[in-house]
Write an enzyme that holds these catalytic residues in place. Sequence first.
Site, PDB file in Angstrom:
ATOM      1  N   LYS A   1       0.945  -1.219  -0.032  1.00  0.00           N
ATOM      2  CA  LYS A   1      -0.131  -0.072   0.038  1.00  0.00           C
ATOM      3  C   LYS A   1       0.841   1.316  -0.032  1.00  0.00           C
ATOM      4  CE  LYS A   1      -4.444   0.949   0.275  1.00  0.00           C
ATOM      5  NZ  LYS A   1      -5.525   0.296  -0.270  1.00  0.00           N
TER       6      LYS A   1
ATOM      7  N   ASP B   1      -6.736   4.496  -4.541  1.00  0.00           N
ATOM      8  CA  ASP B   1      -7.491   4.389  -3.332  1.00  0.00           C
ATOM      9  C   ASP B   1      -8.088   5.786  -3.007  1.00  0.00           C
ATOM     10  OD1 ASP B   1      -7.633   2.159  -0.808  1.00  0.00           O
ATOM     11  OD2 ASP B   1      -7.659   4.177   0.013  1.00  0.00           O
TER      12      ASP B   1
HETATM   13  N1  GLU Z   1      -7.411   0.335  -2.706  1.00  0.00           N
HETATM   14  C1  GLU Z   1      -8.082  -0.712  -3.377  1.00  0.00           C
HETATM   15  C2  GLU Z   1      -8.284  -1.672  -2.114  1.00  0.00           C
HETATM   16  O1  GLU Z   1      -8.155  -1.293  -0.939  1.00  0.00           O
HETATM   17  C3  GLU Z   1      -7.572  -1.469  -4.607  1.00  0.00           C
HETATM   18  C4  GLU Z   1      -6.089  -1.781  -4.515  1.00  0.00           C
HETATM   19  C5  GLU Z   1      -5.588  -2.326  -5.851  1.00  0.00           C
HETATM   20  O2  GLU Z   1      -6.446  -2.397  -6.727  1.00  0.00           O
HETATM   21  O3  GLU Z   1      -4.636  -2.849  -5.973  1.00  0.00           O
HETATM   22  O4  GLU Z   1      -8.117  -3.013  -2.072  1.00  0.00           O
END
Ligand code: GLU
Length: 460
Positions: free
Chosen positions: A140, A180
């Site tokens: 992340k 996100d």
């Molecule tokens: N931000 C999204 C999540 O919390 C998607 C992350 C992604 O597609 O890599 O899962």
Amino acid sequence: MKTIEKMEQTHLQEAQAYVQQAYEAVQKRNPNHVEFQQAVKEVFDSLVPVFAKHPHYMKQAILERLSEPERLISFRVPWVDDEGNIHVNRGFRVQFNSAIGPYKGGLRFHPSVNESIIKFLGFEQIFKNSLTGQPIGGGKGGSDFDPKGKSDSEIMRFCQSFMSELSQHIGPDLDVPAGDIGVGAREVGYMFGQYKKMRGGYEAGVLTGKGLEYGGSLVRKEATGYGVVYFVDEMMKDKGLSLQGSTVVVSGSGNVSIYAIEKVTELGGKVVACSDSGGYVYDSKGINVDTVKRLKEVEQKRMSEYVQEHPHAEYYEGCSNIWSIPCDIALPCATQNEIDEYSANLLISNGVKAVGEGANMPSTLEAIDVFLESNVLFAPAKAANAGGVAVSALEMAQNSQRLSWTFEEVDAKLKAIMKNIYQDSISASEDYGTSGNLVVGANIAGFKKVADAMIAQGLI
Ligand code: GLU
């Protein structure tokens, strides 16, 4: 018989002591990182029955290894605003776990972003990604940059500066960021352009959530919102209930909320409220999703504008009171800790039947306890909102094949993935004596695959 029972009792006590000691070590090593500690506690506590049944995980120091990121990168992001003033933000990327695939997870641009938030999100991502059944590890990132009120060129300059540094740490087989909160197709586009320029080659699979013209996948935009609703639908059907004809409250009005509203409406439910950080709208006729899409995706306006076009609807300042609206289904899709113990009790006293977490960690630990102790069906975020990252993995697969699948193909795969996650979580909850508890079930199902992969790969 007596001896077996005694042995089981000893194992349970050992497991509890191990989890407690591992959690205390996390607290000590990460002081003041309250969100990270909260996410860790929820997972650790639910793994007690696994350690009692399979004590070898304890000898492997699996919790100590899982809760320490493989790598945490923090960097300076300098950028210039339209008036020529220089600003400095902080950028992050946590590469938490790569046991089952390249690090995968979104980027969040929001003033609340700090090391604790990034680590909680990265930690959750490990288990969520494992649950999807796709070969993706957990990561992340993000920045404390506030996109609110910034011009398009300011956003572009920020994204380019952010990617100038991040590009050194990512790659299609190494770490694949996406969106996100505060990061959508526009930001991904600017970052992709900068990455391509810096690398001097076309590596389509380095980011997901791309535009459809340059390697994006159909259904990625809709995936998290649709996925939450597919999951809740499955969970309700399994218990003889139906989404059709139900009254639904969806918090937020971003990417997750919009497509959750769209899917609920399509399946015959009525969404009566949604919100943004300023307040919430109550529309007894059902929220008009096209208006929300235009206000939020095109015009970047506030939800308060909704009532100009729909004068019968009501707007209320402040967003937490949205949980005082009576509903059958609550879908918290805004942000972490938006439902506390008080709101959870309020929802229950107003007759809520099911809760599906669209945001990451939207319920506090106390709120989760309230839901689990009542008869409410509770779909935890790691399972319920995994549709977004699942379709991101499908986008990576299409990029590797240099092919694009149809909307129907991707949507069918998404539906099947959400159904599998529900089945795997329910089965795990049954196997470990907590039948129907999807929090425990999802954590265990997500954990086992990653833990076994780590052990198989030696001391990593
Ligand atoms: N931000 C999204 C999540 O919390 C998607 C992350 C992604 O597609 O890599 O899962």
